[in-house]
Design a protein around this motif. Structure first.
Motif, PDB file in Angstrom:
ATOM      1  N   ILE A  22       0.852  -1.177   0.000  1.00 40.15           N
ATOM      2  CA  ILE A  22       0.000   0.000   0.000  1.00 40.15           C
ATOM      3  C   ILE A  22       0.892   1.232   0.000  1.00 40.15           C
ATOM      4  CG2 ILE A  22      -0.212   0.003   2.536  1.00 40.15           C
ATOM      5  CD1 ILE A  22      -3.103   1.047   2.061  1.00 40.15           C
ATOM      6  N   ARG A  23       0.565   2.180  -0.852  1.00 43.37           N
ATOM      7  CA  ARG A  23       1.407   3.372  -0.980  1.00 43.37           C
ATOM      8  C   ARG A  23       1.198   4.306   0.206  1.00 43.37           C
ATOM      9  NH1 ARG A  23       1.574   7.890  -5.884  1.00 43.37           N
ATOM     10  NH2 ARG A  23       3.584   8.793  -5.270  1.00 43.37           N
ATOM     11  N   ALA A  24       2.309   4.685   0.824  1.00 38.00           N
ATOM     12  CA  ALA A  24       2.238   5.619   1.947  1.00 38.00           C
ATOM     13  C   ALA A  24       1.995   7.030   1.429  1.00 38.00           C
ATOM     14  CB  ALA A  24       3.534   5.563   2.743  1.00 38.00           C
ATOM     15  N   GLY A  25       1.408   7.859   2.271  1.00 39.46           N
ATOM     16  CA  GLY A  25       1.173   9.256   1.912  1.00 39.46           C
ATOM     17  C   GLY A  25      -0.171   9.743   2.408  1.00 39.46           C
ATOM     18  N   TYR A  26      -0.520  10.966   1.996  1.00 42.43           N
ATOM     19  CA  TYR A  26      -1.793  11.578   2.390  1.00 42.43           C
ATOM     20  C   TYR A  26      -2.837  11.358   1.296  1.00 42.43           C
ATOM     21  CZ  TYR A  26       0.461  14.022   6.280  1.00 42.43           C
ATOM     22  OH  TYR A  26       1.121  14.324   7.456  1.00 42.43           O
ATOM     23  N   TYR A  27      -3.990  10.841   1.691  1.00 39.43           N
ATOM     24  CA  TYR A  27      -5.099  10.600   0.761  1.00 39.43           C
ATOM     25  C   TYR A  27      -6.256  11.521   1.118  1.00 39.43           C
ATOM     26  CZ  TYR A  27      -2.870   6.175  -0.635  1.00 39.43           C
ATOM     27  OH  TYR A  27      -2.001   5.214  -1.113  1.00 39.43           O
ATOM     28  N   VAL A  28      -6.984  11.953   0.102  1.00 36.86           N
ATOM     29  CA  VAL A  28      -8.185  12.761   0.322  1.00 36.86           C
ATOM     30  C   VAL A  28      -9.410  11.918  -0.006  1.00 36.86           C
ATOM     31  CG1 VAL A  28      -9.510  14.766  -0.450  1.00 36.86           C
ATOM     32  CG2 VAL A  28      -7.058  14.963  -0.130  1.00 36.86           C
ATOM     33  N   PHE A  29     -10.313  11.794   0.962  1.00 35.26           N
ATOM     34  CA  PHE A  29     -11.568  11.075   0.765  1.00 35.26           C
ATOM     35  C   PHE A  29     -12.716  12.032   1.055  1.00 35.26           C
ATOM     36  CE2 PHE A  29      -8.474   7.884   2.207  1.00 35.26           C
ATOM     37  CZ  PHE A  29      -8.579   6.950   1.194  1.00 35.26           C
ATOM     38  N   TRP A  30     -13.903  11.673   0.552  1.00 32.48           N
ATOM     39  CA  TRP A  30     -15.113  12.415   0.873  1.00 32.48           C
ATOM     40  C   TRP A  30     -15.987  11.531   1.756  1.00 32.48           C
ATOM     41  CZ3 TRP A  30     -15.356  17.447  -0.278  1.00 32.48           C
ATOM     42  CH2 TRP A  30     -14.461  17.922  -1.247  1.00 32.48           C
ATOM     43  N   GLY A  31     -16.666  12.153   2.677  1.00 31.75           N
ATOM     44  CA  GLY A  31     -17.476  11.409   3.631  1.00 31.75           C
ATOM     45  C   GLY A  31     -18.547  10.554   2.979  1.00 31.75           C
ATOM     46  N   ASN A  32     -19.008  10.957   1.795  1.00 32.27           N
ATOM     47  CA  ASN A  32     -20.075  10.191   1.131  1.00 32.27           C
ATOM     48  C   ASN A  32     -19.528   9.131   0.167  1.00 32.27           C
ATOM     49  OD1 ASN A  32     -19.109  11.838  -0.841  1.00 32.27           O
ATOM     50  ND2 ASN A  32     -21.033  12.930  -1.229  1.00 32.27           N
ATOM     51  N   MET A  33     -18.218   8.844   0.264  1.00 34.50           N
ATOM     52  CA  MET A  33     -17.646   7.779  -0.574  1.00 34.50           C
ATOM     53  C   MET A  33     -17.978   6.424   0.040  1.00 34.50           C
ATOM     54  SD  MET A  33     -13.850   9.260  -1.551  1.00 34.50           S
ATOM     55  CE  MET A  33     -13.389   7.931  -2.641  1.00 34.50           C
ATOM     56  N   SER A  34     -18.288   5.457  -0.806  1.00 34.05           N
ATOM     57  CA  SER A  34     -18.547   4.104  -0.317  1.00 34.05           C
ATOM     58  C   SER A  34     -17.219   3.418  -0.002  1.00 34.05           C
ATOM     59  CB  SER A  34     -19.305   3.295  -1.369  1.00 34.05           C
ATOM     60  OG  SER A  34     -18.452   3.011  -2.469  1.00 34.05           O
ATOM     61  N   PRO A  35     -17.244   2.400   0.864  1.00 31.92           N
ATOM     62  CA  PRO A  35     -16.013   1.644   1.151  1.00 31.92           C
ATOM     63  C   PRO A  35     -15.355   1.087  -0.116  1.00 31.92           C
ATOM     64  CG  PRO A  35     -17.652   1.135   2.795  1.00 31.92           C
ATOM     65  CD  PRO A  35     -18.336   1.976   1.761  1.00 31.92           C
ATOM     66  N   PHE A  36     -16.187   0.716  -1.101  1.00 31.43           N
ATOM     67  CA  PHE A  36     -15.634   0.217  -2.356  1.00 31.43           C
ATOM     68  C   PHE A  36     -14.843   1.316  -3.072  1.00 31.43           C
ATOM     69  CE2 PHE A  36     -15.977  -0.664  -6.953  1.00 31.43           C
ATOM     70  CZ  PHE A  36     -15.304  -1.889  -6.985  1.00 31.43           C
ATOM     71  N   GLU A  37     -15.364   2.550  -3.040  1.00 33.03           N
ATOM     72  CA  GLU A  37     -14.659   3.684  -3.655  1.00 33.03           C
ATOM     73  C   GLU A  37     -13.379   4.007  -2.887  1.00 33.03           C
ATOM     74  OE1 GLU A  37     -18.126   6.432  -5.660  1.00 33.03           O
ATOM     75  OE2 GLU A  37     -18.082   6.301  -3.465  1.00 33.03           O
ATOM     76  N   VAL A  38     -13.433   3.840  -1.585  1.00 33.80           N
ATOM     77  CA  VAL A  38     -12.248   4.032  -0.736  1.00 33.80           C
ATOM     78  C   VAL A  38     -11.180   3.014  -1.134  1.00 33.80           C
ATOM     79  CG1 VAL A  38     -11.346   3.858   1.618  1.00 33.80           C
ATOM     80  CG2 VAL A  38     -13.521   5.034   1.195  1.00 33.80           C
ATOM     81  N   LEU A  39     -11.611   1.762  -1.337  1.00 30.14           N
ATOM     82  CA  LEU A  39     -10.697   0.691  -1.737  1.00 30.14           C
ATOM     83  C   LEU A  39     -10.036   1.021  -3.081  1.00 30.14           C
ATOM     84  CD1 LEU A  39      -9.776  -2.293  -1.039  1.00 30.14           C
ATOM     85  CD2 LEU A  39     -11.551  -3.016  -2.624  1.00 30.14           C
ATOM     86  N   LYS A  40     -10.837   1.510  -4.030  1.00 30.00           N
ATOM     87  CA  LYS A  40     -10.314   1.878  -5.355  1.00 30.00           C
ATOM     88  C   LYS A  40      -9.288   3.005  -5.248  1.00 30.00           C
ATOM     89  CE  LYS A  40     -13.129   2.404  -8.840  1.00 30.00           C
ATOM     90  NZ  LYS A  40     -14.334   2.838  -9.591  1.00 30.00           N
ATOM     91  N   LYS A  41      -9.571   3.971  -4.356  1.00 35.58           N
ATOM     92  CA  LYS A  41      -8.658   5.105  -4.177  1.00 35.58           C
ATOM     93  C   LYS A  41      -7.323   4.618  -3.620  1.00 35.58           C
ATOM     94  CE  LYS A  41      -8.102   9.698  -4.022  1.00 35.58           C
ATOM     95  NZ  LYS A  41      -8.934  10.691  -3.360  1.00 35.58           N
ATOM     96  N   LEU A  42      -7.378   3.724  -2.668  1.00 36.50           N
ATOM     97  CA  LEU A  42      -6.154   3.168  -2.096  1.00 36.50           C
ATOM     98  C   LEU A  42      -5.374   2.370  -3.143  1.00 36.50           C
ATOM     99  CD1 LEU A  42      -7.215   1.868   1.437  1.00 36.50           C
ATOM    100  CD2 LEU A  42      -5.768   3.833   0.933  1.00 36.50           C
ATOM    101  N   LYS A  43      -6.092   1.602  -3.937  1.00 40.70           N
ATOM    102  CA  LYS A  43      -5.446   0.772  -4.965  1.00 40.70           C
ATOM    103  C   LYS A  43      -4.761   1.644  -6.023  1.00 40.70           C
ATOM    104  CE  LYS A  43      -6.213  -3.116  -8.099  1.00 40.70           C
ATOM    105  NZ  LYS A  43      -4.995  -3.803  -7.669  1.00 40.70           N
TER     106      LYS A  43
END
Length: 347
Positions: free
Chosen positions: A77-98
């Motif tokens: 998993i790439r280290a660093g700062y990620y920006v998420f939105w509160g209305n993102m689904s866990p699946f979208e969170v997973l895609k962002k991390l990937k």
């Protein structure tokens, strides 16, 4: 009985699938607020999941762990700062991390930039505060760790466009820029330096002077030749840009007083090369420093168009200067006449 078991199995399967659907595709956090989180360097996927759960971006950590394994995200998993939105689904969170899309800041170092300009650019682009930069560039421990035999990192930070992750360690930033310079200063160029009997620092120092003097690529080897010829004859280099290094910005005009000022870098008052580079040279100037043109020139003077007159003797050089002064006076006089004519016509 069999039908009942079948119905129960279907019902349980549907409930399980519904649960997975809710856990993966329904946002955990109903708010639309932006959330910035950091995945620290060296963090495991499990530690990343804990961080996401604390920020209410996922609900079922075990399910997210399985999903990560399927996506092979648990391996790296790439280290660093990620920006998420509160209305993102866990699946979208997973895609962002990937995707590994972390917050990055871009900075462009151009050929001829000095440490002063680089410091301002890094600070402006939120990569490193100026005081941190200024304390590191002359740090003996850092210079020794990088095998740099120079007073500072001047000339060793290669000019190009970089992308640095938010939170990148200042030392790591500087090391990356030095390593890029050494990637460009490849084994072939190192062999050529060894052939000339020149050190890395000497090559970069001359290259930095060429970078500041040359306006067109074709003249880089010619300017290099002038300095090589002067060094062989034991003549002072008399490179104008060295006279103001560490004294004032290169954006200011160089005066006769500057040329007489005694500094460790002023090649009008010292013999040979300065103790280190005066700017960041590009690869073209590095190559020119190593491969000077085979010409007998010892002098050059700038024309008005970015090119130079090159001369073999002082008599030729003085004649070129005189010729240039005459040309400039003619241009000035023609401009004055033009403005007088305009004034009369307006009157």
């Amino acid at each position: 009985m069999k039908n009942n078991v079948k119905l129960i199995t279907i019902a349980i399967s549907l409930l399980f699938l519904s649960y997975i659907g809710i856990q993966l595709f329904v946002p955990s956090n109903k708010g639309g607020k932006q959330i910035e989180i950091e995945i620290p360097e060296g963090a495991t996927y499990k530690q990343a999941i804990d961080i996401l759960a604390k920020n209410n971006l996922i609900r079922d950590k075990n399910l997210f762990m399985i999903a990560g394994r399927i996506a092979r995200l648990d391996r790296k998993i790439r280290a660093g700062y990620y920006v998420f939105w509160g209305n993102m689904s866990p699946f979208e969170v997973l895609k962002k991390l990937k995707s590994g899309k972390i917050i990055e800041y871009e900075v462009t170092i151009v050929e001829g930039d000095s440490l002063l300009e680089i410091s301002k650019k890094l600070a402006y682009n939120k990569i490193m505060p100026s005081d941190t930069f200024n304390s590191l560039i002359k740090d003996k421990g850092l210079l020794n760790s990088l095998n740099i035999e120079a007073p500072s990192l001047e000339g060793y930070l290669f000019p190009q466009t970089y992308k640095f992750a938010k939170g990148a360690k200042p030392v790591a930033v500087l090391k990356l820029m030095v390593n890029k310079m050494r990637d460009e200063f490849n084994s072939e160029l190192k062999s050529r330096a060894k052939e000339l009997g020149w050190s890395e620092n000497q090559v970069l120092t001359l290259a930095s002077i060429i970078e500041r003097e040359a306006k067109i690529d074709e003249e880089r080897p010619l300017i290099s030749a002038v300095y090589h010829n002067r060094i062989k004859k034991g003549m002072p280099l008399q490179a104008d840009p060295t006279a103001i290094y560490g004294v004032k910005s290169n954006k200011y005009k160089i005066t006769k007083k500057d040329l007489r000022k005694k500094t460790d870098y002023n090649t009008y008052v010292i013999k040979g090369l300065p103790p280190g580079p005066i700017a960041s040279p590009g690869i073209k100037s590095i190559i020119a420093a190593l491969y000077p043109a085979k010409v007998p020139y010892l002098y050059f003077v700038a024309k008005n168009d970015g090119t130079h007159y090159f001369s073999k003797t002082l008599i030729e050089h003085n004649a070129a200067i005189k010729r240039l002064k005459t040309q400039r006076l003619k241009v000035q006089n023609s401009k004055l006449k033009g403005s007088d004519t305009l004034a009369l016509s307006e009157g």
